[in-house]
Design a protein around this motif. Structure first.
Motif, PDB file in Angstrom:
ATOM      1  N   THR A 117     -72.338  84.076  -9.374  1.00 52.48           N
ATOM      2  CA  THR A 117     -70.914  83.772  -9.513  1.00 52.48           C
ATOM      3  C   THR A 117     -70.722  82.261  -9.546  1.00 52.48           C
ATOM      4  O   THR A 117     -71.278  81.546  -8.704  1.00 52.48           O
ATOM      5  N   LEU A 118     -69.967  81.786 -10.526  1.00 55.59           N
ATOM      6  CA  LEU A 118     -69.638  80.366 -10.630  1.00 55.59           C
ATOM      7  C   LEU A 118     -68.189  80.187 -10.193  1.00 55.59           C
ATOM      8  O   LEU A 118     -67.280  80.822 -10.726  1.00 55.59           O
ATOM      9  N   ILE A 119     -67.971  79.295  -9.207  1.00 55.36           N
ATOM     10  CA  ILE A 119     -66.649  79.090  -8.616  1.00 55.36           C
ATOM     11  C   ILE A 119     -66.188  77.666  -8.915  1.00 55.36           C
ATOM     12  O   ILE A 119     -66.913  76.701  -8.643  1.00 55.36           O
ATOM     13  N   PHE A 120     -64.999  77.538  -9.478  1.00 52.24           N
ATOM     14  CA  PHE A 120     -64.483  76.236  -9.887  1.00 52.24           C
ATOM     15  C   PHE A 120     -63.245  75.888  -9.065  1.00 52.24           C
ATOM     16  O   PHE A 120     -62.307  76.682  -8.969  1.00 52.24           O
ATOM     17  N   SER A 121     -63.247  74.695  -8.490  1.00 53.11           N
ATOM     18  CA  SER A 121     -62.123  74.233  -7.685  1.00 53.11           C
ATOM     19  C   SER A 121     -61.754  72.821  -8.114  1.00 53.11           C
ATOM     20  O   SER A 121     -62.586  71.910  -8.061  1.00 53.11           O
ATOM     21  N   GLY A 122     -60.524  72.657  -8.573  1.00 52.19           N
ATOM     22  CA  GLY A 122     -60.063  71.333  -9.016  1.00 52.19           C
ATOM     23  C   GLY A 122     -60.594  70.930 -10.371  1.00 52.19           C
ATOM     24  O   GLY A 122     -60.463  69.775 -10.780  1.00 52.19           O
ATOM     25  N   ASN A 123     -61.199  71.855 -11.090  1.00 45.85           N
ATOM     26  CA  ASN A 123     -61.730  71.567 -12.428  1.00 45.85           C
ATOM     27  C   ASN A 123     -61.890  72.864 -13.194  1.00 45.85           C
ATOM     28  O   ASN A 123     -61.889  73.950 -12.608  1.00 45.85           O
ATOM     29  N   ASP A 124     -62.052  72.734 -14.501  1.00 46.97           N
ATOM     30  CA  ASP A 124     -62.286  73.902 -15.354  1.00 46.97           C
ATOM     31  C   ASP A 124     -63.375  73.561 -16.379  1.00 46.97           C
ATOM     32  O   ASP A 124     -63.196  73.699 -17.574  1.00 46.97           O
ATOM     33  N   PHE A 125     -64.521  73.106 -15.869  1.00 46.49           N
ATOM     34  CA  PHE A 125     -65.633  72.724 -16.740  1.00 46.49           C
ATOM     35  C   PHE A 125     -66.592  73.908 -16.913  1.00 46.49           C
ATOM     36  O   PHE A 125     -67.813  73.768 -16.813  1.00 46.49           O
ATOM     37  N   LYS A 126     -66.015  75.058 -17.158  1.00 50.05           N
ATOM     38  CA  LYS A 126     -66.774  76.310 -17.210  1.00 50.05           C
ATOM     39  C   LYS A 126     -67.879  76.281 -18.259  1.00 50.05           C
ATOM     40  O   LYS A 126     -69.032  76.620 -17.990  1.00 50.05           O
ATOM     41  N   TYR A 127     -67.544  75.870 -19.473  1.00 48.85           N
ATOM     42  CA  TYR A 127     -68.494  75.980 -20.577  1.00 48.85           C
ATOM     43  C   TYR A 127     -69.731  75.124 -20.325  1.00 48.85           C
ATOM     44  O   TYR A 127     -70.867  75.596 -20.443  1.00 48.85           O
ATOM     45  N   GLU A 128     -69.524  73.857 -19.970  1.00 51.69           N
ATOM     46  CA  GLU A 128     -70.665  72.953 -19.828  1.00 51.69           C
ATOM     47  C   GLU A 128     -71.508  73.293 -18.603  1.00 51.69           C
ATOM     48  O   GLU A 128     -72.746  73.292 -18.664  1.00 51.69           O
ATOM     49  N   LEU A 129     -70.870  73.610 -17.470  1.00 48.25           N
ATOM     50  CA  LEU A 129     -71.633  73.897 -16.260  1.00 48.25           C
ATOM     51  C   LEU A 129     -72.385  75.221 -16.369  1.00 48.25           C
ATOM     52  O   LEU A 129     -73.503  75.349 -15.872  1.00 48.25           O
ATOM     53  N   GLU A 130     -71.794  76.195 -17.043  1.00 53.74           N
ATOM     54  CA  GLU A 130     -72.525  77.433 -17.292  1.00 53.74           C
ATOM     55  C   GLU A 130     -73.727  77.161 -18.194  1.00 53.74           C
ATOM     56  O   GLU A 130     -74.801  77.733 -18.007  1.00 53.74           O
ATOM     57  N   GLY A 131     -73.549  76.274 -19.168  1.00 54.60           N
ATOM     58  CA  GLY A 131     -74.670  75.912 -20.050  1.00 54.60           C
ATOM     59  C   GLY A 131     -75.821  75.297 -19.287  1.00 54.60           C
ATOM     60  O   GLY A 131     -76.990  75.601 -19.550  1.00 54.60           O
ATOM     61  N   VAL A 132     -75.512  74.415 -18.316  1.00 50.80           N
ATOM     62  CA  VAL A 132     -76.569  73.805 -17.491  1.00 50.80           C
ATOM     63  C   VAL A 132     -77.244  74.878 -16.635  1.00 50.80           C
ATOM     64  O   VAL A 132     -78.474  74.907 -16.510  1.00 50.80           O
ATOM     65  N   MET A 133     -76.445  75.774 -16.070  1.00 54.68           N
ATOM     66  CA  MET A 133     -77.027  76.833 -15.233  1.00 54.68           C
ATOM     67  C   MET A 133     -77.982  77.712 -16.041  1.00 54.68           C
ATOM     68  O   MET A 133     -79.035  78.143 -15.538  1.00 54.68           O
ATOM     69  N   LYS A 134     -77.645  77.966 -17.297  1.00 59.15           N
ATOM     70  CA  LYS A 134     -78.492  78.824 -18.131  1.00 59.15           C
ATOM     71  C   LYS A 134     -79.825  78.166 -18.493  1.00 59.15           C
ATOM     72  O   LYS A 134     -80.734  78.848 -18.959  1.00 59.15           O
TER      73      LYS A 134
ATOM     74  N   ASN B 215     -64.421  63.369 -19.012  1.00 58.10           N
ATOM     75  CA  ASN B 215     -65.801  63.527 -19.476  1.00 58.10           C
ATOM     76  C   ASN B 215     -66.793  63.074 -18.411  1.00 58.10           C
ATOM     77  O   ASN B 215     -67.841  63.703 -18.219  1.00 58.10           O
ATOM     78  N   GLU B 216     -66.461  61.984 -17.708  1.00 57.80           N
ATOM     79  CA  GLU B 216     -67.357  61.487 -16.662  1.00 57.80           C
ATOM     80  C   GLU B 216     -67.459  62.473 -15.505  1.00 57.80           C
ATOM     81  O   GLU B 216     -68.532  62.652 -14.921  1.00 57.80           O
ATOM     82  N   CYS B 217     -66.338  63.120 -15.179  1.00 58.23           N
ATOM     83  CA  CYS B 217     -66.382  64.138 -14.123  1.00 58.23           C
ATOM     84  C   CYS B 217     -67.299  65.296 -14.532  1.00 58.23           C
ATOM     85  O   CYS B 217     -68.116  65.778 -13.737  1.00 58.23           O
ATOM     86  N   GLU B 218     -67.149  65.743 -15.769  1.00 59.40           N
ATOM     87  CA  GLU B 218     -67.965  66.852 -16.263  1.00 59.40           C
ATOM     88  C   GLU B 218     -69.443  66.488 -16.262  1.00 59.40           C
ATOM     89  O   GLU B 218     -70.294  67.279 -15.819  1.00 59.40           O
ATOM     90  N   LEU B 219     -69.773  65.284 -16.741  1.00 54.15           N
ATOM     91  CA  LEU B 219     -71.171  64.847 -16.777  1.00 54.15           C
ATOM     92  C   LEU B 219     -71.741  64.704 -15.372  1.00 54.15           C
ATOM     93  O   LEU B 219     -72.898  65.063 -15.115  1.00 54.15           O
ATOM     94  N   THR B 220     -70.935  64.164 -14.441  1.00 52.04           N
ATOM     95  CA  THR B 220     -71.413  63.978 -13.073  1.00 52.04           C
ATOM     96  C   THR B 220     -71.704  65.316 -12.406  1.00 52.04           C
ATOM     97  O   THR B 220     -72.753  65.503 -11.773  1.00 52.04           O
ATOM     98  N   LEU B 221     -70.793  66.280 -12.538  1.00 50.09           N
ATOM     99  CA  LEU B 221     -71.030  67.610 -11.981  1.00 50.09           C
ATOM    100  C   LEU B 221     -72.255  68.265 -12.623  1.00 50.09           C
ATOM    101  O   LEU B 221     -73.040  68.943 -11.954  1.00 50.09           O
ATOM    102  N   SER B 222     -72.438  68.045 -13.925  1.00 49.92           N
ATOM    103  CA  SER B 222     -73.606  68.600 -14.620  1.00 49.92           C
ATOM    104  C   SER B 222     -74.897  68.018 -14.071  1.00 49.92           C
ATOM    105  O   SER B 222     -75.890  68.745 -13.858  1.00 49.92           O
ATOM    106  N   ARG B 223     -74.910  66.697 -13.836  1.00 49.72           N
ATOM    107  CA  ARG B 223     -76.116  66.063 -13.288  1.00 49.72           C
ATOM    108  C   ARG B 223     -76.407  66.576 -11.869  1.00 49.72           C
ATOM    109  O   ARG B 223     -77.566  66.828 -11.509  1.00 49.72           O
ATOM    110  N   LEU B 224     -75.357  66.724 -11.047  1.00 50.58           N
ATOM    111  CA  LEU B 224     -75.549  67.221  -9.687  1.00 50.58           C
ATOM    112  C   LEU B 224     -76.126  68.630  -9.709  1.00 50.58           C
ATOM    113  O   LEU B 224     -77.059  68.956  -8.960  1.00 50.58           O
ATOM    114  N   LEU B 225     -75.571  69.496 -10.577  1.00 50.50           N
ATOM    115  CA  LEU B 225     -76.085  70.863 -10.699  1.00 50.50           C
ATOM    116  C   LEU B 225     -77.525  70.857 -11.189  1.00 50.50           C
ATOM    117  O   LEU B 225     -78.371  71.617 -10.695  1.00 50.50           O
TER     118      LEU B 225
END
Length: 491
Positions: free
Chosen positions: A2-19, A82-92
């Motif tokens: 389950t992917l849980i998003f709080s304060g953001n909706d970067f679903k597509y990119e973060l799911e892509g990193v998880m995959k 975009n920076e928020c999305e990239l930062t969350l992607s790097r952390l994941l």
């Protein structure tokens, strides 16, 4: 998971990193204003904005192990979202690398077209060192993948710089095959079940060609390249192929066409008569695709031809006069081994086609492989196969000229088109880098309208399947009028 998003909706990119780490997996999604813990595996992505700084953190629970990473960034930086999305992607990415032990060499680049990142930096005047620094630190990309992306971009440089904004390419879809391969998810139908559709289908594609030719002539567009894809176009008999090609020649000015490709993909569809029809009507590049030179693997994936037939078809194409031949192969096919794949690469290099395209197996939802036991697929050494192909092709004088990625590719690899100097496929570069309008004919075709000056791209989709294409043909023709609307707005 389950992917849980709080304060953001970067679903597509973060799911892509998880995959990258959990391939071919379906994810549940939740959106909340606060921390929520769920049963089982989950990932929590939080953005909490303060007055000046935003706190970004990722919390992952996987197989009972929990890991968290966090970082603060300024709210007033340029391109904040975009920076928020990239930062969350790097952390994941950092968390999942640690939890799974997997190395995803493309880093957080999950899109289809990684070379676009390099092309953009080259246009902005970045040096090679600066490009590598960005790819390494911003996108967490390994240097060996950056090497391939950079070489591909440099190969494309002169081709892209000479592109005329008034040109377009024509794509003709022939969505029929002798049989359906186990890995295939394309809109294609086996010939046995749809013979009755084909005559009407070809008639309608000819009408679509005639209708579209009037539109592009009015707009002053110049035809640059032609590409017959599928499916397998040479599933059609010689008279039907000739009918389509003559309709193009009768309705479009093909005097400026620089490249004319027909995918004669499968050896069991190739005859001398068909090849002669292609050559006589202007085709100067064909694809003859073995996928592997191991007969037992061919049987496993549902291809009804042999390695011997592939070599015979290749020699037949040379005999007819084709001076540019592409051959496709796939790394990671079921039951293939590293040694068998190496043998395929070595024998193809000895054969010396002008283009060799090395795909990596991608497990698509619509493919038969995705509904079978996948263990033998995911255990396939695709990464070592791709590494070997890269090494051998480079030392044999081939260069990468286009590159793209797909979802659920084995070992987070890529598809690369390799060419001898001066034999790069223009169409493949244009469609992959999205720099030229591609006008599509036939079922499953997607017209891609490009305005480089305004950084604008629009798509016009044909009906997906041959049956509905035939049934709703008049309505489908009306869609072609969107081409004229696009170019009116462009001017």
């Amino acid at each position: 998971m389950t992917l849980i998003f709080s304060g953001n909706d970067f679903k597509y990119e973060l799911e892509g990193v998880m995959k990258l780490f959990i391939p071919a997996k379906l994810f549940a999604h939740e959106f909340t204003d606060s921390y929520v813990k769920v049963h089982g595996d989950y990932a929590f992505f939080r953005r909490k904005q303060g007055r000046e700084l935003s706190l970004l953190y990722v919390f992952v629970c996987l197989n009972g192990k929990m890991t968290r990473r966090a970082k603060r960034i300024c709210n007033n930086i340029s391109d904040y979202e975009n920076e928020c999305e990239l930062t969350l992607s790097r952390l994941l990415f950092e968390i999942m690398s640690r939890l799974t032990g997997k190395q995803a060499k493309w880093g957080i680049i999950t899109g289809i077209r990684p070379v676009k990142h390099v092309n953009k930096m080259l246009e902005q005047g970045y040096s090679k060192e600066q490009i590598y620094d960005v790819m390494r630190n911003r996108y967490l990309c390994d240097d060996d993948k950056t090497d391939i992306a950079y070489m591909t971009a440099k190969t494309q440089e002169s081709i892209l710089s000479s592109l005329d904004d008034k040109t377009f390419s024509l794509y003709v879809s022939i969505p029929f095959c002798p049989t359906r391969c186990s890995y295939c998810s394309f809109v294609s139908q086996s010939i046995e079940g749809c013979m009755s559709l084909i005559p009407e289908y070809v008639d309608n594609v000819c009408k679509e060609i005639e209708y579209t030719a009037v539109l592009v002539k009015k707009l002053g567009l110049v035809l640059d390249t032609i590409y017959f894809g599928g499916g397998t176009p040479t599933t059609l008999d010689a008279p039907l192929l000739e009918k389509l090609m003559k309709t193009i020649a009768d309705n479009f000015d093909i005097s400026n066409v620089r490249e004319y490709t027909v995918e004669a993909g499968r050896a069991d569809t190739i005859t001398k008569e068909k090849l002669e029809v292609l050559k006589k009507n202007g085709c100067d590049r064909v694809s003859i695709n073995p996928q592997t030179l191991n007969d037992s693997v061919l049987t496993e994936i549902g291809r009804k031809h042999t390695t011997k037939q592939f070599f015979e078809s290749f020699e037949l194409a040379r005999e007819v006069g084709f001076k540019c031949i592409n051959t496709d192969i796939i790394a990671g096919l079921p039951t293939d081994t590293l040694e068998s794949f190496k043998d395929t690469i070595d024998r193809l290099i000895e054969l010396a086609p002008e283009n060799i395209t090395v795909h990596t197996l991608s497990i698509k939802r619509a493919a038969r492989l995705n509904h079978e036991d996948n263990d033998m697929v995911f255990e396939n050494p695709a990464s070592e196969m791709v590494d070997y192909a890269t090494k051998r092709l480079l030392e044999s004088g081939y260069q990468p000229y286009y590159l793209y990625r797909q979802k659920n590719m084995l070992d987070n690899q890529e598809n690369i088109g390799w060419s001898k100097m001066g034999t790069e496929s223009l169409y493949n570069i244009y469609i992959m880098e999205e720099v030229q309008t591609i006008v599509a004919m036939g079922a499953g075709g997607s017209t891609k309208l490009v305005d480089l000056k305004k950084h604008r791209l629009e798509r016009v989709f044909n009906y997906k399947f041959p049956l509905e294409y035939n049934k709703h043909f008049d309505l489908m023709l009306e869609k072609k009028n969107e081409i004229e609307v696009f170019y009116a707005e462009k001017e």
